[in-house]
Design an enzyme around this catalytic site. Sequence first.
Site, PDB file in Angstrom:
ATOM      1  N   SER A 242       0.674  -1.257  -0.023  1.00  0.00           N
ATOM      2  CA  SER A 242       0.039   0.214  -0.042  1.00  0.00           C
ATOM      3  C   SER A 242       0.768   1.243   0.061  1.00  0.00           C
ATOM      4  O   SER A 242       1.898   1.478  -1.074  1.00  0.00           O
ATOM      5  CB  SER A 242      -0.907  -0.046   1.349  1.00  0.00           C
ATOM      6  OG  SER A 242      -1.832   0.927   1.371  1.00  0.00           O
TER       7      SER A 242
ATOM      8  N   HIS B 172      -3.759  -0.475  -4.608  1.00  0.00           N
ATOM      9  CA  HIS B 172      -5.203  -0.578  -4.263  1.00  0.00           C
ATOM     10  C   HIS B 172      -5.880  -0.070  -5.796  1.00  0.00           C
ATOM     11  O   HIS B 172      -6.795   0.546  -5.853  1.00  0.00           O
ATOM     12  CB  HIS B 172      -5.793   0.394  -3.313  1.00  0.00           C
ATOM     13  CG  HIS B 172      -5.407   0.408  -2.034  1.00  0.00           C
ATOM     14  ND1 HIS B 172      -5.665  -0.715  -1.109  1.00  0.00           N
ATOM     15  CD2 HIS B 172      -4.504   0.954  -1.083  1.00  0.00           C
ATOM     16  CE1 HIS B 172      -5.041  -0.709   0.153  1.00  0.00           C
ATOM     17  NE2 HIS B 172      -4.254   0.416   0.011  1.00  0.00           N
TER      18      HIS B 172
ATOM     19  N   GLU C 173      -5.182  -4.860  -4.911  1.00  0.00           N
ATOM     20  CA  GLU C 173      -4.831  -5.557  -3.733  1.00  0.00           C
ATOM     21  C   GLU C 173      -4.880  -7.117  -3.677  1.00  0.00           C
ATOM     22  O   GLU C 173      -4.876  -7.601  -4.668  1.00  0.00           O
ATOM     23  CB  GLU C 173      -6.427  -5.080  -2.597  1.00  0.00           C
ATOM     24  CG  GLU C 173      -6.446  -3.801  -2.513  1.00  0.00           C
ATOM     25  CD  GLU C 173      -7.716  -3.563  -1.543  1.00  0.00           C
ATOM     26  OE1 GLU C 173      -8.512  -4.249  -1.367  1.00  0.00           O
ATOM     27  OE2 GLU C 173      -7.860  -2.242  -1.371  1.00  0.00           O
TER      28      GLU C 173
END
Lengths: 286, 286
Positions: free
Chosen positions: B139, B181, B208
Amino acid sequence: MIELCSARLAGDDRRGWIIPIGGAEKKIRSSAILSRFVELCGAGAARIVIIPTASQLHDTGERYVKVFGRMGAGKLDVINFATRSDCEDPGHLNLLQQATGIFFTGGNQQRLADIIGGTSSAQQIRDGNLRGVHVAGTSAGAAFLCRQMIRVGKTGTTPRGGMVSLTDGLGLSDAVIIDQHFRERDRLGRLLTALSRNPSATGLGVDEDTAAFIDPDNRIEVVGSGGLTVVDTANMTQSMLAAVRNGKPVGLIGVNLHILLSGDRYDLTTRDAWAKSDQDRRSASQ
Amino acid sequence: MIELCSARLAGDDRRGWIIPIGGAEKKIRSSAILSRFVELCGAGAARIVIIPTASQLHDTGERYVKVFGRMGAGKLDVINFATRSDCEDPGHLNLLQQATGIFFTGGNQQRLADIIGGTSSAQQIRDGNLRGVHVAGTSAGAAFLCRQMIRVGKTGTTPRGGMVSLTDGLGLSDAVIIDQHFRERDRLGRLLTALSRNPSATGLGVDEDTAAFIDPDNRIEVVGSGGLTVVDTANMTQSMLAAVRNGKPVGLIGVNLHILLSGDRYDLTTRDAWAKSDQDRRSASQ
């Protein structure tokens, strides 16, 4: 500038223009998209048939009569096909026969497919377009123009299994698959998913207040305030859709993507794109 | 299968792997991504430093200690850099010096840039990676790995002026710009906008529970349950960003797009993509 070709209607039998509009096009007098459509159809000599069948609002047809009227269109008729038998009505077929332009409003494209698809009116419009009648559609009306129509789909950037459902559209072109409200509703994923099943077509994602003016030689000029996303899958070497379950990502290798703005051009045959600024430079150096 | 290269740490000075993960990776024993990272780092002989600076939760570091511990990692340390002076601490620099792998957790990538960027610890991690230390981030940690980091941006498929703000990242690679993401937050537009300013880099949009394992020769293997969107702008002939106002669409001509799934590969140098199924066919025919 787009070359006006209403003269072509006379006898050389060139195909009419096909004009998908992404929806929410400006409708005031200065509207670049709608006024160019009216010009193409012959302006004062235009005979435009408006088909508001996709919409279930009672005044959609009349609204476009006013808009096109203000832009100087000669003759305007509304045919609100409500049933398939309406599409066999000799009076309606006669109006379509005499038209120089046909305009499909927005609404629900499934209504267009259900009511008009496969009828004598659909055939009349296809025949007319081959003779030189220009056919435009906005939003649902845009989706309906080509052979493979996106019926419904899910939002999002990347393609997934089961993301899109296709059905038969009007069938003016099998060179393109059209999606509308493109940027505003994040529809690249569903267009890519549609193309992964139909890689010989070129995907056209049309933003709101934006149109792809497709000329008789399958060259596109972009008009409007948004973008036209062109998805070229001619060199795609890999599409994993067959093996993909619903909701799972679809693998694609070798997609060529262009985002074109007003004045930019694309040739559906050679698959070349030109920016307006390049064309301006070329003209200036000649 | 990825070739394990912990032996390379001994002396041939090959760069370590760079492993951006799209966030929300599975953390149970069967996690394909995290367990492959632990293997790469040497499994029982691994010395992994976890940096939870992006996160403001107190237990993020310890959580990964447990996860990597269950996967058999030999030695695990957490360095929670809270200030820039923490990044000059000799004890911390010594731990980084001895590491075989470094892992950045998720959170806010701006914290990573603000606290770690330009410090001795950042330099130590870059030097380590050049000697063979593997560096992974999930992330925010993924976004931070490369030289140009996406700081913040807006959602949506197509690029628009002002859609993205870039700043300096850790600087392990200037061959890629990473977004995370990716599918889940519809980030193609902001990645395209970032690339329209930096067309020499390749865009990596990591979904993800998906990772791009970038080997010492800049070849990528995809691991995980989602997709890796590769945006190749090497042949882009047109980018209109300079002239574009905030919120207006950006025109791009000639973007090459691949959506790769687990086992698919991409070579950042030659810009070729291979699907896993093609590789399997090639192996079978040999």
